[in-house]
Design an enzyme around this catalytic site. Structure first.
Site, mmCIF file in Angstrom:
data_model
loop_
_atom_site.group_PDB
_atom_site.id
_atom_site.type_symbol
_atom_site.label_atom_id
_atom_site.label_comp_id
_atom_site.label_asym_id
_atom_site.label_seq_id
_atom_site.Cartn_x
_atom_site.Cartn_y
_atom_site.Cartn_z
ATOM 1 N N LYS A 54 0.837 -1.206 0.000
ATOM 2 C CA LYS A 54 0.000 0.000 0.000
ATOM 3 C C LYS A 54 0.869 1.253 0.000
ATOM 4 C CE LYS A 54 -3.649 -2.680 2.053
ATOM 5 N NZ LYS A 54 -4.264 -3.254 3.244
ATOM 6 N N GLN A 98 -4.480 -1.865 9.442
ATOM 7 C CA GLN A 98 -4.339 -3.207 8.867
ATOM 8 C C GLN A 98 -4.908 -4.264 9.821
ATOM 9 O OE1 GLN A 98 -3.106 -3.846 5.683
ATOM 10 N NE2 GLN A 98 -3.847 -5.914 6.081
ATOM 11 N N ASP A 121 -11.318 2.082 3.641
ATOM 12 C CA ASP A 121 -11.581 0.645 3.522
ATOM 13 C C ASP A 121 -13.087 0.377 3.413
ATOM 14 O OD1 ASP A 121 -9.495 -1.129 3.326
ATOM 15 O OD2 ASP A 121 -9.061 -1.143 5.473
#
Ligand code: NDP
Length: 291
Positions: A54, A98, A121
């Site tokens: 990322k 994460q 997300d």
């Protein structure tokens, strides 16, 4: 005839080129540089790889990226404090924590703490709810990647029977939702299967488009699909290692027996996988534009 391969790696490259232009324009015309903060707690090797990918994608695209690596014993309170700081930081447009988090941290509480406008997300319940009513600013990355793949391969979903196997909050439920939304959503008829489904093959055999996200290597086999089906294999399963120590990956679909019957199919690797991070970058740009 061989099935058409739906190449996520190529589509992803195309979208990243488009994003590069959008980012340059945002910087030049509006003085805004999209910013993404990533947080990694602990030492999970898989998570380290994902966060690294990322960060790299941000750097390649010209997105400002701030990565924070925290030790595995970080307290939930300290993590929540960091999220709050990032919520208040005007240079940061997207925040990604994460997952999975260490067991002593309540992941739900952390996700709920992210400002919904920075929830790139699309895991916050506000954004999940907006997705349900077709009013979302962000779409969750993997399902959005699937929609984009089908669109760019001119595979119509309208009026089709889409069968989704797997009902996770990250893939199964949101892709089923996007598929059943009226235009510009999928406008499909959707069946959602899971471990409580009796005789799974009865349903998979009726799919015009079959989307599989179960985390079980090669679970869907050729005898479970009809001729001409479009297959989207979300699964990423490590089934061994090469002599050089590289992971051997398999999808949730048995490619060798399904491909001969399919009209189009995503390979693993190189299908859905490359799209997920690209759609995260897209969401970061969307957030920056709205800031
Ligand atoms: P989860 O483990 O969260 O969910 C799996 C789902 O599959 C559950 O709903 C489960 O049902 C269902 N399931 C499991 N076994 C069966 C079965 N035998 N028959 C019917 N349904 C079954 O997984 P995720 O959705 O997070 O991930 C699925 C796969 O996709 C994994 O391989 C993962 O690595 C991959 N993935 C890939 C991404 C990418 O970018 N390419 C992104 C995200 C995931 P129940 O609810 O009843 O337990």
């Amino acid at each position: 005839m061989a099935a058409q391969l739906i190449k996520g790696a190529e589509v992803s490259k195309q979208i990243r080129e488009e994003l590069t232009k959008e980012i340059e324009e945002l910087k030049e015309k509006h003085g805004v540089t999209p910013g993404l903060a990533t947080i990694l707690v602990g030492e999970d090797p898989g998570s380290k790889v994902y966060v690294g990918q990322k960060e790299k994608a941000c750097n390649n695209l010209g997105i400002y990226s701030v990565r924070t690596d925290l030790p595995a014993d970080t307290s939930e309170a300290d993590l929540l404090d960091l999220v709050k700081k990032l919520n208040d930081d005007s240079k940061i447009h997207g925040i990604l924590v994460q997952l999975p988090l260490p067991k002593h941290i309540d992941a739900t509480r952390v996700i709920y703490a992210i400002e919904p406008d920075k929830d790139v997300d699309c895991f916050h319940p506000v954004n999940v709810g907006k997705l349900m009513i077709g009013a979302g600013r962000f779409l969750p990355c993997t399902p959005h990647g699937i929609m984009e793949l089908l669109k760019r391969y001119d595979i119509a979903t309208e009026g089709k029977h889409v069968v989704v196997v797997g009902r996770s909050n990250i893939v199964g439920k949101p892709i089923a939702n996007l598929m059943l939304q009226p235009p510009p959503g999928g406008n499909a008829t959707v069946t959602l299967c899971h471990t409580g489904t009796k005789d799974l093959a009865t349903y998979t055999k009726t799919a015009d488009i079959l989307i599989v996200a179960v985390g079980q290597p090669k679970m869907v086999t050729g005898d479970m699909v009809k001729e001409g089906v479009v297959v989207i294999d979300v699964g990423v399963n490590r089934i061994g290692k090469t002599p050089e120590g590289k992971a051997i990956l398999a999808g949730d679909v048995d490619f060798d027996s399904v491909e001969p019957k399919a009209s189009a199919i995503t390979p693993v690797p190189g299908g859905v996988g490359p799209m997920t991070i690209t759609m995260l970058m897209k969401n970061t740009v969307v957030a920056a534009k709205a800031s």
